[in-house]
Write a protein that holds these residues in place. Structure first.
Motif, mmCIF file in Angstrom:
data_model
loop_
_atom_site.group_PDB
_atom_site.id
_atom_site.type_symbol
_atom_site.label_atom_id
_atom_site.label_comp_id
_atom_site.label_asym_id
_atom_site.label_seq_id
_atom_site.Cartn_x
_atom_site.Cartn_y
_atom_site.Cartn_z
ATOM 1 N N ILE A 11 0.840 -1.202 0.000
ATOM 2 C CA ILE A 11 0.000 0.000 0.000
ATOM 3 C C ILE A 11 0.875 1.252 0.000
ATOM 4 N N ILE A 12 1.885 1.259 0.847
ATOM 5 C CA ILE A 12 2.792 2.410 0.914
ATOM 6 C C ILE A 12 3.474 2.610 -0.434
ATOM 7 N N GLY A 13 3.918 1.523 -1.060
ATOM 8 C CA GLY A 13 4.554 1.619 -2.371
ATOM 9 C C GLY A 13 3.609 2.130 -3.440
ATOM 10 N N ALA A 14 2.360 1.667 -3.392
ATOM 11 C CA ALA A 14 1.373 2.090 -4.390
ATOM 12 C C ALA A 14 1.053 3.580 -4.272
ATOM 13 N N LEU A 15 1.197 4.119 -3.068
ATOM 14 C CA LEU A 15 0.887 5.531 -2.848
ATOM 15 C C LEU A 15 2.128 6.423 -2.857
ATOM 16 N N ALA A 16 3.241 5.879 -3.339
ATOM 17 C CA ALA A 16 4.504 6.620 -3.320
ATOM 18 C C ALA A 16 4.418 7.956 -4.049
ATOM 19 N N GLY A 17 3.640 8.024 -5.120
ATOM 20 C CA GLY A 17 3.552 9.264 -5.885
ATOM 21 C C GLY A 17 2.384 10.152 -5.497
ATOM 22 N N ALA A 18 1.644 9.754 -4.475
ATOM 23 C CA ALA A 18 0.448 10.511 -4.077
ATOM 24 C C ALA A 18 0.820 11.812 -3.385
ATOM 25 N N LYS A 19 -0.040 12.798 -3.562
ATOM 26 C CA LYS A 19 0.154 14.090 -2.905
ATOM 27 C C LYS A 19 -0.707 14.120 -1.641
ATOM 28 N N ILE A 22 -4.505 13.776 1.865
ATOM 29 C CA ILE A 22 -5.605 13.302 1.030
ATOM 30 C C ILE A 22 -6.885 13.528 1.826
ATOM 31 N N GLU A 23 -7.793 14.280 1.227
ATOM 32 C CA GLU A 23 -8.966 14.771 1.937
ATOM 33 C C GLU A 23 -10.227 13.915 1.830
ATOM 34 N N SER A 24 -10.290 12.994 0.842
ATOM 35 C CA SER A 24 -11.538 12.250 0.647
ATOM 36 C C SER A 24 -11.274 10.857 0.079
ATOM 37 N N PRO A 25 -12.257 9.953 0.210
ATOM 38 C CA PRO A 25 -12.109 8.606 -0.361
ATOM 39 C C PRO A 25 -11.889 8.639 -1.871
ATOM 40 N N GLU A 26 -12.553 9.562 -2.557
ATOM 41 C CA GLU A 26 -12.413 9.649 -4.016
ATOM 42 C C GLU A 26 -10.982 10.012 -4.412
ATOM 43 N N LEU A 56 -12.895 2.341 5.467
ATOM 44 C CA LEU A 56 -12.542 3.696 5.876
ATOM 45 C C LEU A 56 -13.782 4.467 6.305
ATOM 46 N N LYS A 57 -13.588 5.406 7.215
ATOM 47 C CA LYS A 57 -14.676 6.233 7.721
ATOM 48 C C LYS A 57 -14.379 7.691 7.398
ATOM 49 N N ALA A 58 -15.412 8.494 7.343
ATOM 50 C CA ALA A 58 -15.256 9.916 7.019
ATOM 51 C C ALA A 58 -14.273 10.610 7.958
ATOM 52 N N ASP A 59 -14.284 10.220 9.230
ATOM 53 C CA ASP A 59 -13.389 10.896 10.174
ATOM 54 C C ASP A 59 -11.947 10.401 10.098
ATOM 55 N N ASP A 60 -11.651 9.435 9.211
ATOM 56 C CA ASP A 60 -10.261 9.020 8.969
ATOM 57 C C ASP A 60 -9.506 10.087 8.174
ATOM 58 N N PHE A 61 -10.253 10.915 7.469
ATOM 59 C CA PHE A 61 -9.658 11.911 6.589
ATOM 60 C C PHE A 61 -9.489 13.231 7.314
ATOM 61 N N PRO A 62 -8.464 13.996 6.969
ATOM 62 C CA PRO A 62 -7.492 13.751 5.903
ATOM 63 C C PRO A 62 -6.376 12.805 6.363
ATOM 64 N N PHE A 63 -5.843 12.061 5.404
ATOM 65 C CA PHE A 63 -4.663 11.245 5.653
ATOM 66 C C PHE A 63 -3.439 12.097 5.369
ATOM 67 N N LYS A 64 -2.453 12.004 6.256
ATOM 68 C CA LYS A 64 -1.247 12.817 6.110
ATOM 69 C C LYS A 64 -0.097 12.096 5.406
ATOM 70 N N SER A 65 -0.185 10.747 5.320
ATOM 71 C CA SER A 65 0.898 9.987 4.689
ATOM 72 C C SER A 65 0.406 8.626 4.220
ATOM 73 N N ALA A 66 1.190 8.004 3.348
ATOM 74 C CA ALA A 66 0.882 6.649 2.885
ATOM 75 C C ALA A 66 0.923 5.663 4.040
ATOM 76 N N GLU A 67 1.809 5.899 4.984
ATOM 77 C CA GLU A 67 1.920 5.032 6.148
ATOM 78 C C GLU A 67 0.623 5.050 6.960
ATOM 79 N N ASP A 68 0.030 6.246 7.100
ATOM 80 C CA ASP A 68 -1.239 6.356 7.831
ATOM 81 C C ASP A 68 -2.341 5.564 7.129
ATOM 82 N N VAL A 72 -4.279 2.093 8.781
ATOM 83 C CA VAL A 72 -5.718 2.021 8.999
ATOM 84 C C VAL A 72 -6.315 0.864 8.192
ATOM 85 N N ILE A 73 -5.897 0.713 6.957
ATOM 86 C CA ILE A 73 -6.471 -0.350 6.122
ATOM 87 C C ILE A 73 -6.132 -1.731 6.644
ATOM 88 N N VAL A 74 -4.862 -2.003 6.954
ATOM 89 C CA VAL A 74 -4.503 -3.356 7.415
ATOM 90 C C VAL A 74 -5.097 -3.656 8.784
#
Length: 79
Positions: A11-19, A22-26, A56-68, A72-74
């Motif tokens: 998961i962390i690797g897949a999100l390596a290029g993410a900015k 992240i504010e929403s599930p979409e 995931l739940k609405a209050d999980d957002f925003p995510f600050k990093s791929a690690e976060d 939560v997912i695992v």
């Protein structure tokens, strides 16, 4: 490496290029290389990004990093 650690690392690797943040599930699904179809596999366990969105739940957002996101997912997936 355990299944949990392996999936977490993928998961962390897949999100390596993410900015982040992240504010929403979409936005999170769009950050994965193949969107909701992005699949992490370890042994007999297979987890799609679209399935992960179900834990995931609405209050999980925003995510600050791929690690976060990965933690939560695992955890919620019971890995």
């Amino acid at each position: 490496m355990s299944v949990k650690e392996d999936i977490r690392a993928q998961i962390i690797g897949a999100l390596a290029g993410a900015k982040f943040p992240i504010e929403s599930p979409e936005v999170l699904l769009a950050a994965f290389p193949n969107g909701a179809e992005t699949t992490c596999k370890s042994g007999t366990v297979e987890l799609k990004a679209g399935d992960a969105g179900k834990v995931l739940k609405a209050d999980d957002f925003p995510f600050k990093s791929a690690e976060d996101v990965a933690e939560v997912i695992v955890t919620r997936a019971g890995l």
